[in-house]
Design an enzyme around this catalytic site. Structure first.
Site, short mmCIF file in Angstrom:
data_model
loop_
_atom_site.label_atom_id
_atom_site.label_comp_id
_atom_site.label_asym_id
_atom_site.label_seq_id
_atom_site.Cartn_x
_atom_site.Cartn_y
_atom_site.Cartn_z
N SER A 1 0.78 -1.23 0.00
CA SER A 1 0.00 0.00 0.00
C SER A 1 0.81 1.27 0.00
O SER A 1 0.29 2.33 -0.35
CB SER A 1 -0.94 0.02 1.21
OG SER A 1 -0.21 -0.03 2.42
N HIS B 1 -5.59 -3.69 -2.15
CA HIS B 1 -5.34 -2.61 -3.10
C HIS B 1 -5.36 -3.07 -4.56
O HIS B 1 -5.32 -2.23 -5.46
CB HIS B 1 -4.00 -1.93 -2.80
CG HIS B 1 -4.02 -1.12 -1.55
ND1 HIS B 1 -4.28 0.24 -1.55
CD2 HIS B 1 -3.83 -1.46 -0.25
CE1 HIS B 1 -4.23 0.69 -0.31
NE2 HIS B 1 -3.97 -0.32 0.49
N LYS C 1 -11.42 0.37 -1.45
CA LYS C 1 -10.53 0.89 -2.48
C LYS C 1 -11.29 0.90 -3.82
O LYS C 1 -12.09 1.77 -4.08
CB LYS C 1 -9.25 0.06 -2.57
CG LYS C 1 -8.17 0.46 -1.58
CD LYS C 1 -8.48 0.13 -0.16
CE LYS C 1 -7.36 0.46 0.79
NZ LYS C 1 -7.72 0.15 2.20
#
Length: 424
Positions: free
Chosen positions: A183, A211, A240
């Site tokens: 991340s 992610h 996300k």
């Protein structure tokens, strides 16, 4: 007698000092948010700090999905999933995600953090978890909550991981846990090598695709799809690419059912609110039907990274996460403030988000940014650096990272990061 609150004073003093010199980068209030633009302090700024990579949190179809679920089921389930907190759309999303990820079953969690905490249930006495040092905090906490041992290997250093595995009692249960897309630095794990090592050592492999689910791979299934690997268990979040909130664990049906009935973060927490489920369902439909969103954001992130490197900034990765290394806490916060003054909101990341000496400004682009806005971000970095009295000491780009050369991100590969170099 020691006061358990005594440690608070040092933190308060430091935060107060940051606020006085206007370099307190936490909890910035957004008066309005309109896609890639936000209103901060009464003026518009380019939003370059969001994990909303596909821009779906403000997509009318996703917003309507949330509203439709709220109208039908209400704002909350007011109970745990295993009791009264499972509705028809909860089960629908679980089934759809299992198919999407190519797994037998999936179970929802109230957040991505709680999805990872559920892994603690797998770690009994006599078991050991082996975790990449750059893993998300939720994976660290899962290891701490479990009853097993916890060994951390240097970021992306599979030789170190092998030595740790070989030094462990061969009769203990072994779990290797890693982020898919990391991340902070935007690099990816080497899943084929991890899978081979897990097989050799009798370990299971868990990959957190927080992610990368929805973003990477021809179908948006994340790093496992890009690298052609099927982990034993996948975890992910909807906060996300799915523009919502919540989490999921997906794998073999018996594993998922065990977690559904035994994981404390799932059993003893209220179920994911129906509006969040409705939003995630709508986002999944868009992710499956509109691959051009992934193509766009990957192209924009490549444009940003190349622009920053051309101006001499040190950066890495090849995903929408674009780190700009500053390598000093005070300078990192000063750069954040200068960028905000220049009309760009980013994230300043210091320890414990990254190791001391790895401080960085984290920039993220979304599919809703324009090419002109990306170029404006680069120009803002140049102007912000010119304001810094220490600009001559700013790290410069001395090496290139692998570029995305296909729009589905299929060229992504694991590469040693700056953090790996520091820890090595």
């Amino acid at each position: 007698m020691r006061d358990v609150f005594a440690k608070i004073q040092a933190s308060t003093t430091r935060a107060d000092a940051m606020k006085r010199d206007r370099t307190y980068p936490y909890g910035t209030v957004l008066a309005e948010r309109r896609g890639p633009v936000a209103v901060v302090g009464g003026r518009e700024v380019i939003m370059a700090s969001s994990n909303d990579y596909l821009g779906l949190s403000v997509d009318p179809r996703v917003v309507e999905g949330a509203a439709r679920a709220a109208r039908r089921y209400g704002a909350s389930c007011t109970g745990a999933p295993i009791m009264n907190g499972t509705t028809g759309i909860h089960r629908e999303l679980e089934e759809r995600l299992a198919v999407f990820l190519g797994r037998e079953a999936a179970v929802l969690a109230p957040s991505g953090f709680q999805a990872n905490l559920a892994l603690a249930t797998l770690l009994g006495r006599g078991d050991t978890v082996f975790a990449d040092r750059a893993n998300h905090a939720s994976l660290v906490d899962a290891a701490r909550l479990g009853f097993g041992g916890h060994r951390r290997y240097r970021h992306a250093d599979l030789g170190h991981l092998r030595r740790l595995l070989e030094a462990t009692d061969p009769d203990c249960g072994r779990l290797i846990v890693t982020d898919g897309l990391f991340s902070m630095e935007g690099d990816v794990a080497d899943l084929p090598a991890l899978k081979r090592l897990a097989g050799e050592q009798g370990a299971r492999l868990v990959v957190d695709c927080a992610h990368d689910m929805g973003l990477l791979g021809p179908n948006g299934r994340g790093t496992p799809e890009v690298q052609g690997v099927a982990p034993d268990l996948v975890t992910a979040t909807f906060s996300k690419c799915f523009g919502s909130v919540g989490g999921v664990l997906a794998g073999d049906r018996e594993v998922v059912d065990f977690l559904r009935h035994h994981a404390r973060s799932l059993v003893f927490s209220a179920a994911l609110p129906p509006p969040s489920v409705g939003a995630a369902l709508a986002a999944l439909e868009i992710i499956e039907s509109e691959p051009e969103l992934r193509e766009r954001v990957l192209g924009l992130s490549a444009r940003l990274r190349e622009g920053l490197r051309a101006e001499g900034f040190e950066t890495a990765g090849d995903a929408p996460i674009v780190p700009v290394f500053v390598r000093d806490d005070e300078r990192c916060r000063a750069m954040w403030r200068a960028l905000l003054d220049e009309g760009v909101l980013v994230n300043a990341v210091s320890s414990p988000g990254v190791p001391v000496g790895g401080e960085l400004v984290r920039v993220a682009v979304t599919a809703r940014h324009t090419g002109e806005q990306v170029d404006a971000i680069v120009a803002a970095f140049v102007r912000a650096r010119a304001q810094m009295p220490w600009r001559a000491a700013m790290p410069s780009s001395s090496e290139s990272s692998p570029k995305v050369n296909s729009q589905d991100g299929s060229s992504l590969r694991a590469a040693p990061s700056a953090q790996a170099r520091m820890e090595g």
